[in-house]
Scaffold this motif. Structure first.
Motif, short mmCIF file in Angstrom:
data_model
loop_
_atom_site.label_atom_id
_atom_site.label_comp_id
_atom_site.label_asym_id
_atom_site.label_seq_id
_atom_site.Cartn_x
_atom_site.Cartn_y
_atom_site.Cartn_z
N SER A 211 -9.06 54.37 44.61
CA SER A 211 -9.39 54.73 43.24
C SER A 211 -8.23 55.48 42.59
O SER A 211 -7.99 55.34 41.39
CB SER A 211 -10.68 55.52 43.16
N ALA A 212 -7.47 56.25 43.39
CA ALA A 212 -6.28 56.89 42.84
C ALA A 212 -5.33 55.82 42.31
O ALA A 212 -4.76 55.95 41.23
CB ALA A 212 -5.58 57.74 43.89
N LEU A 213 -5.19 54.73 43.07
CA LEU A 213 -4.29 53.66 42.63
C LEU A 213 -4.83 52.98 41.38
O LEU A 213 -4.06 52.58 40.50
CB LEU A 213 -4.10 52.64 43.76
N ILE A 218 -4.24 52.28 35.51
CA ILE A 218 -4.65 52.51 34.12
C ILE A 218 -3.54 53.25 33.38
O ILE A 218 -3.15 52.90 32.27
CB ILE A 218 -5.96 53.31 34.07
N THR A 219 -3.01 54.31 34.03
CA THR A 219 -1.95 55.10 33.40
C THR A 219 -0.72 54.25 33.09
O THR A 219 -0.17 54.30 31.99
CB THR A 219 -1.53 56.25 34.32
N LEU A 220 -0.28 53.46 34.10
CA LEU A 220 0.96 52.70 33.92
C LEU A 220 0.81 51.64 32.85
O LEU A 220 1.70 51.44 32.01
CB LEU A 220 1.39 52.09 35.26
N PRO B 64 -6.22 61.61 38.41
CA PRO B 64 -6.94 62.84 38.11
C PRO B 64 -6.87 63.82 39.29
O PRO B 64 -6.92 63.40 40.44
CB PRO B 64 -8.37 62.39 37.89
N LEU B 65 -6.79 65.10 38.94
CA LEU B 65 -6.76 66.14 39.97
C LEU B 65 -8.02 66.07 40.84
O LEU B 65 -7.97 66.30 42.05
CB LEU B 65 -6.64 67.51 39.30
N LEU B 66 -9.15 65.73 40.20
CA LEU B 66 -10.41 65.66 40.95
C LEU B 66 -10.30 64.65 42.09
O LEU B 66 -10.75 64.90 43.21
CB LEU B 66 -11.55 65.27 40.01
N ILE B 67 -9.66 63.49 41.80
CA ILE B 67 -9.51 62.46 42.82
C ILE B 67 -8.56 62.94 43.91
O ILE B 67 -8.80 62.72 45.10
CB ILE B 67 -8.98 61.16 42.18
N GLN B 68 -7.49 63.64 43.51
CA GLN B 68 -6.56 64.15 44.53
C GLN B 68 -7.27 65.14 45.45
O GLN B 68 -7.07 65.13 46.67
CB GLN B 68 -5.38 64.83 43.85
N LEU B 69 -8.08 65.99 44.82
CA LEU B 69 -8.81 66.99 45.60
C LEU B 69 -9.76 66.32 46.58
O LEU B 69 -9.81 66.66 47.76
CB LEU B 69 -9.57 67.91 44.64
N TRP B 70 -10.50 65.34 46.08
CA TRP B 70 -11.47 64.66 46.95
C TRP B 70 -10.77 63.81 48.00
O TRP B 70 -11.25 63.66 49.11
CB TRP B 70 -12.42 63.81 46.10
#
Lengths: 241, 229
Positions: A211-213, A218-220, B64-70
């Motif tokens: 999900s980070a990716l 989305i950002t890129l 998002p910081l929330l995702i990094q944290l999780w």
């Protein structure tokens, strides 16, 4: 190794039992929430900026209170507070009108809250962008006899867009990321979908990385889009060194 | 408005405030140290270090910081016990805590944003001053320590203050990983007493006060060096 590779692909496959579809649906709703909130923010921000510049004392005081408060309070507290205050206030209003209480749709609540927050930031961005327009251009429009609406549409808007666009792009990035906070009040978008997927398969690492990716994608993509829009609104302007 | 709960919850509020301040200080101090490295890697590094620092910043600023944290807390946290020897090691009691993961993810996130600020500031230092330093025979390390970095930090001071306030406003996220910070205390008060707005209001006032303190400190820092305008 081969089996774990296969396993990860299975986990992320878009069809059940894979969770890829859930993640993608979450990503779509993240983009939808962000886009709607951004649009509401634009409306509020335009109104706010024009209101601040209108010279009405009381209106300016109220708008100053709005922008200062929203920008000073942590986003999470705002979202939680506005979520409760909004649904509570709505139901009290309905009770006063002797209507049955409603359950506020999570999507609507998320969009309303994020849009309200965005509006405060947009007010400042747009106000700065309007102030950066050379006064002569507006005076010229007045001299031509343009009414306020026509003046806004033909002169103010095209002249402020190049100034405002970098700030608006930043706000879009921050709303896509702030929308993750909506997970805390329980609306299913990408962040919450990921947590569900992780909780039911115990493969937290894989899903959060995925999900980070997705957020990164989305950002890129937004970066590219904003670059295109900027090229469009700056057409005809001399290029800076 | 009902604030009687404060009389029974103030010790909890104080520990919560302490946790919030700790998270802020840890992430800013360590994040700043990492940011210096990242900024120099981008300004004067080779092609590979430049690429690595660049992608680090893009990743942490783009998600998002929330995702990094999780990702750290649930993801790495669930992988850690599988590393042999970690459970028996001295650090396990720390590694188990939500606070540790919150501190690490806030630090990494802050470093990415701050690196971008510092990169701009490093590039904004007038070239002549660096050349003067070189002409005096300063070694590259001395040049960085005595001229380049201090000048850049001074240029970036107002932006750094803004970034620290942003970081402060991000700390309530720690409550999602069981850290008993100020916001978590407000949450607990809500669950216990069913008061929604009062605890949030008190917590907000604390954040506003802390923001004012940060602004004050930075104003006096900026005033250390007289600038001709």
């Amino acid at each position: 190794m081969a089996t774990t590779q296969q396993g990860i692909l299975d986990l992320l496959s878009p069809y059940p039992p894979g969770w890829g579809g859930v993640l993608l649906a979450g990503a779509v709703s993240t983009v939808a929430i962000s886009a709607c909130a951004f649009a509401i923010g634009l409306l509020l921000g335009t109104g706010g900026a024009l209101g601040k510049l209108s010279g009405n004392r009381i209106l300016r005081l109220l708008l100053d209170l709005y922008t200062t408060l929203i920008r000073a309070v942590p986003e999470l507290i705002l979202i939680v507070g506005l979520y409760y205050a909004g649904t509570d206030g709505l139901n009290r209003l309905l009770a006063a009108l002797e209507l049955p209480p409603v359950n506020v749709n999570g999507f609507v609540a998320a969009v309303a809250v994020l849009g309200f927050v965005q509006g405060a930031y947009m007010t400042e961005v747009l106000r700065g962008a309007i102030l950066a327009i050379p006064v002569g251009q507006i005076e010229a429009a007045k001299a031509f006899g343009m009414g306020p609406v026509l003046r806004f549409r033909r002169v103010l808007l095209p002249a402020l867009l190049p100034n405002a666009l970098p700030g608006l792009a930043n706000l879009w990035m921050s709303v896509t990321k702030d929308s993750a906070l909506v997970a805390v009040v329980g609306y299913q978008e990408l962040a919450l979908a990921t947590r569900l997927a992780g909780a039911s398969t115990k493969h937290y690492f894989v899903f959060f990385l995925a999900s980070a990716l997705l957020y990164l994608a989305i950002t890129l993509v937004s970066n590219v889009v904003f670059k295109l829009i900027e090229g469009r609104v700056r057409r005809g302007q001399p290029r800076l060194a | 408005m009902n604030f009687t709960w404060i009389s029974s919850y103030w010790p909890l509020l104080l520990t919560g405030a302490w946790q919030t301040v700790c998270l802020l200080v840890i992430s800013v101090v360590f994040g700043f140290a990492i940011a210096i490295g990242l900024a120099f890697a981008q300004v004067s590094g080779g092609r590979l270090t430049r690429l690595l620092a660049r992608s680090y910043c893009t990743f942490f600023r783009g998600t998002p910081l929330l995702i990094q944290l999780w990702l750290l807390y649930y993801g790495v946290g669930s992988l850690l016990p599988m590393v042999p020897g970690v459970r028996q090691s001295l650090f396990w009691p720390i590694l188990r805590e939500g606070f540790f993961f919150a501190a690490v993810s806030f630090t990494l996130n802050y470093a990415a944003y701050e690196a971008e600020v510092l990169r701009g500031a490093l590039l904004a230092v007038p070239k002549g001053e660096l050349e003067a330093g070189r002409a005096f025979g300063l070694s590259p390390w001395m040049l960085v320590r005595r001229i380049w970095l201090p000048r850049a930090i001074r240029i970036a001071l107002p932006t750094i203050a803004g970034e620290i306030v942003m970081q402060l406003k991000a700390t309530p996220l720690a409550f999602t990983v069981t850290v008993m910070d100020l916001y978590a205390v407000a949450n607990k008060v809500r669950q216990d007493t069913l008061l929604v707005y009062e605890p949030l209001l008190v917590v907000t006032l604390f954040y506003l006060a802390l923001t004012a303190v940060i602004a004050r400190v930075f104003r006096s820092l900026e005033a250390q060096v007289p600038v001709r305008r």
